[in-house]
Each structure stands twice: as C-alpha cells, then as structure tokens.
Design a protein around this motif. Sequence first.
Motif, PDB file in Angstrom:
ATOM      1  N   ILE A  21       0.837  -1.208   0.000  1.00 38.94           N
ATOM      2  CA  ILE A  21       0.000   0.000   0.000  1.00 38.94           C
ATOM      3  C   ILE A  21       0.869   1.254   0.000  1.00 38.94           C
ATOM      4  CG2 ILE A  21      -1.670   1.328   1.348  1.00 38.94           C
ATOM      5  CD1 ILE A  21      -2.800  -1.367   2.314  1.00 38.94           C
ATOM      6  N   MET A  22       1.955   1.244   0.848  1.00 37.81           N
ATOM      7  CA  MET A  22       2.795   2.427   0.989  1.00 37.81           C
ATOM      8  C   MET A  22       3.574   2.713  -0.297  1.00 37.81           C
ATOM      9  SD  MET A  22       1.915   3.623   3.744  1.00 37.81           S
ATOM     10  CE  MET A  22       0.881   3.033   5.074  1.00 37.81           C
ATOM     11  N   VAL A  23       3.999   1.654  -0.981  1.00 38.22           N
ATOM     12  CA  VAL A  23       4.709   1.852  -2.245  1.00 38.22           C
ATOM     13  C   VAL A  23       3.815   2.526  -3.268  1.00 38.22           C
ATOM     14  CG1 VAL A  23       5.686   0.642  -4.235  1.00 38.22           C
ATOM     15  CG2 VAL A  23       6.371  -0.001  -1.920  1.00 38.22           C
ATOM     16  N   GLN A  24       2.560   2.067  -3.357  1.00 32.98           N
ATOM     17  CA  GLN A  24       1.615   2.668  -4.293  1.00 32.98           C
ATOM     18  C   GLN A  24       1.352   4.126  -3.935  1.00 32.98           C
ATOM     19  OE1 GLN A  24       0.212   1.473  -7.137  1.00 32.98           O
ATOM     20  NE2 GLN A  24       1.603  -0.272  -6.903  1.00 32.98           N
ATOM     21  N   LEU A  25       1.175   4.389  -2.625  1.00 33.39           N
ATOM     22  CA  LEU A  25       0.911   5.753  -2.172  1.00 33.39           C
ATOM     23  C   LEU A  25       2.104   6.661  -2.486  1.00 33.39           C
ATOM     24  CD1 LEU A  25      -0.816   7.838  -0.709  1.00 33.39           C
ATOM     25  CD2 LEU A  25       0.137   7.001   1.450  1.00 33.39           C
ATOM     26  N   ASP A  26       3.337   6.192  -2.168  1.00 33.65           N
ATOM     27  CA  ASP A  26       4.530   6.997  -2.432  1.00 33.65           C
ATOM     28  C   ASP A  26       4.667   7.299  -3.916  1.00 33.65           C
ATOM     29  OD1 ASP A  26       4.998   6.762   0.223  1.00 33.65           O
ATOM     30  OD2 ASP A  26       6.680   5.362   0.065  1.00 33.65           O
ATOM     31  N   SER A  27       4.420   6.298  -4.748  1.00 32.09           N
ATOM     32  CA  SER A  27       4.572   6.472  -6.190  1.00 32.09           C
ATOM     33  C   SER A  27       3.599   7.514  -6.740  1.00 32.09           C
ATOM     34  CB  SER A  27       4.352   5.120  -6.886  1.00 32.09           C
ATOM     35  OG  SER A  27       4.427   5.274  -8.289  1.00 32.09           O
ATOM     36  N   VAL A  28       2.334   7.408  -6.315  1.00 28.26           N
ATOM     37  CA  VAL A  28       1.322   8.353  -6.802  1.00 28.26           C
ATOM     38  C   VAL A  28       1.641   9.763  -6.315  1.00 28.26           C
ATOM     39  CG1 VAL A  28      -1.108   8.971  -6.694  1.00 28.26           C
ATOM     40  CG2 VAL A  28      -0.456   6.585  -7.019  1.00 28.26           C
ATOM     41  N   CYS A  29       2.008   9.891  -5.043  1.00 29.13           N
ATOM     42  CA  CYS A  29       2.286  11.231  -4.484  1.00 29.13           C
ATOM     43  C   CYS A  29       3.489  11.876  -5.175  1.00 29.13           C
ATOM     44  CB  CYS A  29       2.540  11.114  -2.988  1.00 29.13           C
ATOM     45  SG  CYS A  29       1.061  10.738  -2.024  1.00 29.13           S
ATOM     46  N   LEU A  30       4.532  11.104  -5.368  1.00 30.81           N
ATOM     47  CA  LEU A  30       5.721  11.674  -5.979  1.00 30.81           C
ATOM     48  C   LEU A  30       5.459  12.075  -7.432  1.00 30.81           C
ATOM     49  CD1 LEU A  30       8.459   9.288  -4.516  1.00 30.81           C
ATOM     50  CD2 LEU A  30       8.146  11.713  -3.980  1.00 30.81           C
ATOM     51  N   LYS A  31       4.637  11.275  -8.128  1.00 26.98           N
ATOM     52  CA  LYS A  31       4.309  11.595  -9.523  1.00 26.98           C
ATOM     53  C   LYS A  31       3.574  12.925  -9.610  1.00 26.98           C
ATOM     54  CE  LYS A  31       1.992   9.736 -13.610  1.00 26.98           C
ATOM     55  NZ  LYS A  31       1.222   8.592 -14.177  1.00 26.98           N
ATOM     56  N   HIS A  32       2.602  13.107  -8.746  1.00 26.65           N
ATOM     57  CA  HIS A  32       1.850  14.368  -8.773  1.00 26.65           C
ATOM     58  C   HIS A  32       2.688  15.523  -8.269  1.00 26.65           C
ATOM     59  CE1 HIS A  32      -2.070  12.915 -10.130  1.00 26.65           C
ATOM     60  NE2 HIS A  32      -1.848  11.814  -9.392  1.00 26.65           N
ATOM     61  N   LEU A  33       3.585  15.219  -7.313  1.00 26.84           N
ATOM     62  CA  LEU A  33       4.473  16.278  -6.835  1.00 26.84           C
ATOM     63  C   LEU A  33       5.369  16.755  -7.970  1.00 26.84           C
ATOM     64  CD1 LEU A  33       5.440  17.900  -4.382  1.00 26.84           C
ATOM     65  CD2 LEU A  33       7.114  16.079  -3.953  1.00 26.84           C
ATOM     66  N   PHE A  34       5.801  15.814  -8.786  1.00 28.21           N
ATOM     67  CA  PHE A  34       6.620  16.176  -9.946  1.00 28.21           C
ATOM     68  C   PHE A  34       5.841  17.070 -10.921  1.00 28.21           C
ATOM     69  CE2 PHE A  34       8.062  15.261 -14.290  1.00 28.21           C
ATOM     70  CZ  PHE A  34       9.384  15.659 -14.192  1.00 28.21           C
ATOM     71  N   GLN A  35       4.615  16.717 -11.133  1.00 29.35           N
ATOM     72  CA  GLN A  35       3.791  17.511 -12.040  1.00 29.35           C
ATOM     73  C   GLN A  35       3.569  18.921 -11.503  1.00 29.35           C
ATOM     74  OE1 GLN A  35       0.269  15.146 -12.463  1.00 29.35           O
ATOM     75  NE2 GLN A  35       1.220  13.645 -13.856  1.00 29.35           N
ATOM     76  N   LEU A  36       3.394  19.026 -10.176  1.00 27.72           N
ATOM     77  CA  LEU A  36       3.165  20.347  -9.583  1.00 27.72           C
ATOM     78  C   LEU A  36       4.399  21.247  -9.704  1.00 27.72           C
ATOM     79  CD1 LEU A  36       1.292  19.358  -6.298  1.00 27.72           C
ATOM     80  CD2 LEU A  36       0.324  20.564  -8.256  1.00 27.72           C
ATOM     81  N   ASN A  37       5.558  20.613  -9.794  1.00 29.64           N
ATOM     82  CA  ASN A  37       6.779  21.418  -9.795  1.00 29.64           C
ATOM     83  C   ASN A  37       7.314  21.723 -11.195  1.00 29.64           C
ATOM     84  OD1 ASN A  37       6.985  21.643  -7.006  1.00 29.64           O
ATOM     85  ND2 ASN A  37       7.964  19.635  -6.833  1.00 29.64           N
ATOM     86  N   GLN A  38       6.561  21.343 -12.222  1.00 25.33           N
ATOM     87  CA  GLN A  38       7.038  21.591 -13.586  1.00 25.33           C
ATOM     88  C   GLN A  38       7.268  23.077 -13.852  1.00 25.33           C
ATOM     89  OE1 GLN A  38       7.927  19.502 -16.242  1.00 25.33           O
ATOM     90  NE2 GLN A  38       7.981  18.112 -14.491  1.00 25.33           N
ATOM     91  N   ASP A  39       6.370  23.911 -13.418  1.00 25.35           N
ATOM     92  CA  ASP A  39       6.533  25.354 -13.628  1.00 25.35           C
ATOM     93  C   ASP A  39       7.792  25.874 -12.948  1.00 25.35           C
ATOM     94  OD1 ASP A  39       4.250  25.364 -15.121  1.00 25.35           O
ATOM     95  OD2 ASP A  39       2.949  26.049 -13.470  1.00 25.35           O
TER      96      ASP A  39
END
Length: 821
Positions: free
Chosen positions: A157-175
């Motif tokens: 569960i934690m691996v899935q959560l970490d992966s999703v969070c980091l992916k969206h965090l990456f998207q938020l930081n594109q700008d």
Amino acid sequence: MPDQYLAKPLKPASREIPLVKKNQDFDCEYLPAYAQFLLKNKVEEYTVAQLGLFRDLKVPLFKYFESLSEEELISNGKGYTTDLLQYFAENNAAKFVSDSLNLWLTNQLPIISRDQIVPEDISQISFIRRKLLRDFLPSYTSDPVMMVKIMEEVDRIMVQLDSVCLKHLFQLNQDLYKQAQSISQIGNWSWDIKSDKLSWSDEVYRIYELEPQSLIREKLALYNHPDDAAIVKTEIETARKNKSSFDFYYRINLPSGRQKVIHAKGNVELDEKGEVQTLLGTVQDETKQKAVEAELKSNQSLLKKVADLAPTIISAYNVNTGEYVFVNEGFKNLLGHDPDEIMKNGISSFISIIHPDDLLALTEKNQLLLGEANRKANSKEEIIGEFKYRLRHKNGKYHWFHTFETVFSRNSAGKVVEVLNISLDITKEVNSTLELQNKNEQIVKNEERFHKMTEAVEDYAILLLSKDGIVENWNKGAEKIKGYSPDEIIGKSFRVFYPKEDQQSGLPEKLIEIARKEGKAFHEGWRIRKNGESFWGNTVITALHDNNGELFGFSKVTRDLTSKKLAEQMLERYTENLQEKNKELEQINQELESFTYVASHDLQEPLRKIKTFTNFIIAKEKDNLADTTRDYFERIISATNRMTNLIDALLQFSKIGATPVMFEPTDLNVILEEAKKDISDIIDEKKAVVEANGLPSMKVIPLQFHQLFVNILSNSLKYSNKDVPLRITITASLEPAKGILQGHANEYCHRISFSDNGIGFEQQYADKIFELFQRLHGKSEYTGTGIGLAICKKIVQHHGGVIKAQGIPGIGARFDIYLPL
C-alpha cells in the motif's frame, strides 16, 4: 498525503477527482483485522508514538505546526489515526489514498499550502507509518508468518501511495523547473522509451539555437561532433542497460559553424515491472567555461613548468576549504612526497609533515597574517609573511624551510580566498648556523665551567704560569693553600713557594724545564706559605701549547698533602712502637711459659705433698683422731683437689692459641661422639638424652673442638633440673654472617647450637658467664672452677668465631656457636 495534519477526519472533497482505482495492490487479507485491533486498543499509544517520530526525524512539514500545543497535536492526531485505521479495517486502502490526494491536489490542506510539500515529507511519513505498524505487531500476534504477511500488505500500500504522491508532486513542480532552467541556463529533456517520444524544454532549443519544437528527432545526432558521437551513444545505452545515471561532456556543431561544449546529466525512470520507462536528463552550455578552463590550464601548464624547475616548493591553497589549487614538483624534489597525493589530500597532508614543535606557532602566526590581510583588503600592496619551520622528508628526517606567503586571490567582499606559498630549503644554512652556535656556546660553557671549577676548587692550588714561570692566574684554592691574595702574587715568580735550599739548588727551574721537554713534571716536597709555615705539596706542572704547537705557558696544580705526610710519619712511629711492643710481648710469652712451668710443677708439688701427708695421717691415726680433727683433714684434702683442678684449668686456658697448631678438615659428628664417650658416666648418671641432627665437616683444631664440646655438654649436665629428665639438642645450620662475624668475606656462616632444658639463667648474665672464675651459683650447690665456659669462648675466638648464650630461668639454656665457612 499525511493524514495526521488534515484539519478534519478524511472525507471526500466536494469535487472528487478519481485518482486511484481499487486493484489487487490495495486488496488486503490480514491487515484489516490488525487495524481493527489497533482501533480498539492502541489508538492513543499509536498517536503519541507517531508524534514522537515526527519530532525525532524532523519531518520538514512539521515545522509549520510548531505553533500548536501538545494537547492540540495529540487530539487532532487521534482523529486522523482513527480514520486511517478505519480505512484499513474496512479493507478500503484505495479510497484512503484517493481521498488524501484529492484534499492535497485541490489545495484543501490546513495551515500549509499544496506547494509546501516536499519529497522528504512523502518518504518520511511513509517510513513512520511502516515503523509504527511494525512496532505494534508484537502486541497483536507472536506468529512470525502472520507478521510477515501483514507487513507485506502494508509495504504494498505504501509503495503505491509513495509512487502516486511523488508523480503528482513532480507535475506540480514543472513550472518551477522551467523558471529554474531559465535562470541557470540549464535545459531538461525526457525520452519516453515505449513511445520513442523525445521532449525538450525551451532552454534546450535555445542552447541548440533553434526555434522551439522545430527539431526533428532523427536529425538530432547530426549536431554531435564526429569525435564525440560515439561517446553520446555509449553513455545513453549504458544508462539504459545498467538502469543507472549518466554524466558526461560532448561537443555539438551548429549550422552557423560555431561549436559548443555541452554538459549532459541524467537518470532513468523505471515502470512497475522494473524496466526502463523514461530517460530524464539535463544539458548545460559550458562552452565559455571550458574556454576559460582551457586558457587557465594552458597558463597553469606554463607556470607549472617554470615552478617545477625552481628549487623550491610552490603551492597555493584555498583558506576556506583547505584544498590545494596548485602544487609544484618541489614536494617530490625536496621532500620525496608525491605532489599528486598532496594535491588530493589538501592542506591536511601538509600539516601532517610539520614538526610537532613548530605546528602551534606556525598556525597561530598564519592566522594572525590572514587576519591582517583581511583587514587590509583595500591596500594596493599585499602583505608578505615569512615563516621558518621544519618539514618531515619521506625518509623520516626533518628539513628546515623558509616560506614566503602572500595573498593569491580574494572574493568580491575583499576577503582572502587563496594563498600562495614559496618555500626554500634552508636546512644546510640552519645546520651550519646551529653548529656554529653550538660550538660557540660550548666554548663559552667550557670556559665558564673551567673558570668556575678552578675558582670553586679549594683543595687544589691551580695556577697559570708564563713561559718564564711568572704567575698569571690564581684560584681560591691557591689563595687558601699558599696564603697569598691574587694582587699579592700575580706577576711574581712561582719560586717564592719553595724553601731556600730548593731555590738555591734551582729546583723550580728544573721542574719547568722537565715540563717543557716531556710535557709534564711531577714533584712532592715541602713548600712555604706566605706566613712562613711549611706544608707538604704534591705538584704537577703541565706544558700548554697553542694550535700551532707553540708553548705559551704552564699550568701548575698543587695539592696540600701535609695531613697525609704527618699521618705517614705518625704511622712510622706507630710501627716502631708496635715493633717494641712485639718484643715486649715475646718477653711476656717467655715469662708466661716460665709461669706455666712453675704452675705445672712448682705449684702442684707442694699440693701433692699436702695431700699425701694428710692422707697418711688420716690412715695412720684413724682410730686416734677426734671426729672434728678428721673433718678438718678431709676439708684440707678437698681444698687441695680444688686447687689442683683450678691449676689444671688455668694451664688449659693459657695454652689455647699460645702455640701454633694445624687446622684439619674434621667431621664434627666424630668429635661429638668422642666427647660423649669421655663423659658417658655422667650422661648415664643423669639419664640425659643427647640428640644431634648432623653436624658439618670443617677445618678446625680437633683437640680444641673436643674440649669445646666436652665443656658445653658438661655445663648442661651440671646445671640440669633434678625434677625433669635432661635433654640436650645439638643442631647445625647456615645463617647470614652480617652483623655477627665482623669482616667475614662470605655472606653466610655456620651456626652450631646446644640447647637444654636445665635450670637456665637470667639473660642479664649472658656475657658474664664467659669470664674467668665467674659463677652464678655457690660452690655448695654446683661444683666447678668457673673457667670452663671461658675456655669455650677462647677456643671459638681462636677459630675466628663468636659464642653467644641465651637462658630462661627454669626453662633451659642455649649456646650458639658461629663459625666462618
């Protein structure tokens, strides 16, 4: 996202975004029951432990909640913990992930904004959840298999959560990335392997001097410099194959004909199967930097060549980092150390070879110099510091160096950044100077020592004479012995110290001539003090020569041996007196021999007649004598017997040592047995027991030792206790000779002890009993002459030994005989 810091228990947002779908990764078999157990029993304990871990790990986002009180943190935390465990208990982890992400992405988090979340928050919160769920497992089950199953579901569960969070965090930081690229002039790119799609940021187009989105991927390789094309291809393929990062430089040729140097860095992104999914990288235009580096390298190469030829150590280092920016071959040429190693290890390697005694002073002076240089940042001329210290050669020996230090570079604020050192090897100069100083100091010390020595010595008269015998120097000993002060004698001839007859015979001049020819002259004789007194002096005159062998004077040392001379004269008189005494003793011995004859013949003859006539009267007139008369006659006979025994004892005493007798190797056990036979009737009469444990063999006079043993045994038999059977014990041993036998050469001596259980005696009479005619009891109690123990003492002394006695009244006595080995 972190459930502990939501403003209220997790609920779906009003505009729910379906980010996560339930699948087998979120479907759990064992976790729900465990979560239900924690909900019922461990919520508060879990919350407190969770808060402690946030503090211990210093989770970045926790700083935004430091204004909350402890009660507020625990209260809110219990609610968030309950919701988390409720999701798990209902086997609804996918919904937990979706609800958390919705609140985060729609910027509905309390206190902090969406953009304040950093990757460390995601990884550390995930770690805290895993740790807590693992730490509380022992309170739920002791089955290791069950524990492993539960933690596998938690980790999934934690691996899935970490992966999703980091992916969206990456998207938020594109700008933010785009802004950073523009400022740093670094472009980024990505290559989706599956779709074979290559994406460039605007900055990459600018580096390649192209309009955005104008590049066709197939033509990209054409820009690479022919010599570097293989490098680019190899680095990218290696990263894909090894799933690793890459970092390399390559050149590109632009349509305008210009050439650029590009620095490429990047990494790979893996899919859920662990295969390379995407290559992510950056490129930076370092053309200008490389041009500067090339020019600097060229300049440094020229400088290094010049510096390496110099017989010095030239180096420059950064005062802030301790790293060397330049080191020449001087380290190797002068100290044997590899310059590359010095360069690699920095200033610490230099410090390690400084002599320990120089390190502190050198460091302090260097700090003072840097401080002064920083204070004079605007000065037109840089300060030049000088240091002298020792450095250790690779062979272990230390060399002296003279270093000149100055500022090499400063920062924009004018502070010193780099320092240049030029060090000269001055070992030879220092050693020469030190050697010269040491020699000079030694010469001064020797002169001072000699002066103090000659001045302090009062038992010797030490003079310095000229070639003609004129006194030039004078010590206290000379003043004491001869009586002249320096002012009275310096400048005069040393002839004044000799008696007139020696002066008339030319003895002083003769001694000077002997010393001149042979180097030394020795003489003993009478000398004259200032007050006219004579003293016996021992004189040594030594010739003194300079470095060229030329005679420049004499030293004269005189010792006052008057006391010795007088002692020798007195010894001569004593010797003469002793010879006279020896003659007198010889005469006395002759007289003693005459007395011995008189005692043995003339004195005993009347006694024999008295005894004979008295016995005749008693026998002849036996019936006619009254009882009183008969008693008187018997007393006369008893007295004559005692007188005879006394004369015999005196004869024995006088004969000991009077005539030379040979010492013979003798077994003392045999002597003891013969002595016992001589007095066996008395031993039997007393019913005495005589015990001996083995006596040694020694060089003695057998007849005298026989008399010694008989006398001591007879003494024990005579003074036995009537009520106690007499026991005489004879023992032998080795004892330390120190303190017993004076002047004995050996460390040990023989001790022969005679112990009995007789009547004993008072210890205060232990010495008295060895004197002639000394008795502790009346004649009516115990018979005897009072000479027996005196004879024993004389026999032992004649053998170089000592006899001692110890007694206790009513207990017994012991006689100890100590004899040299």
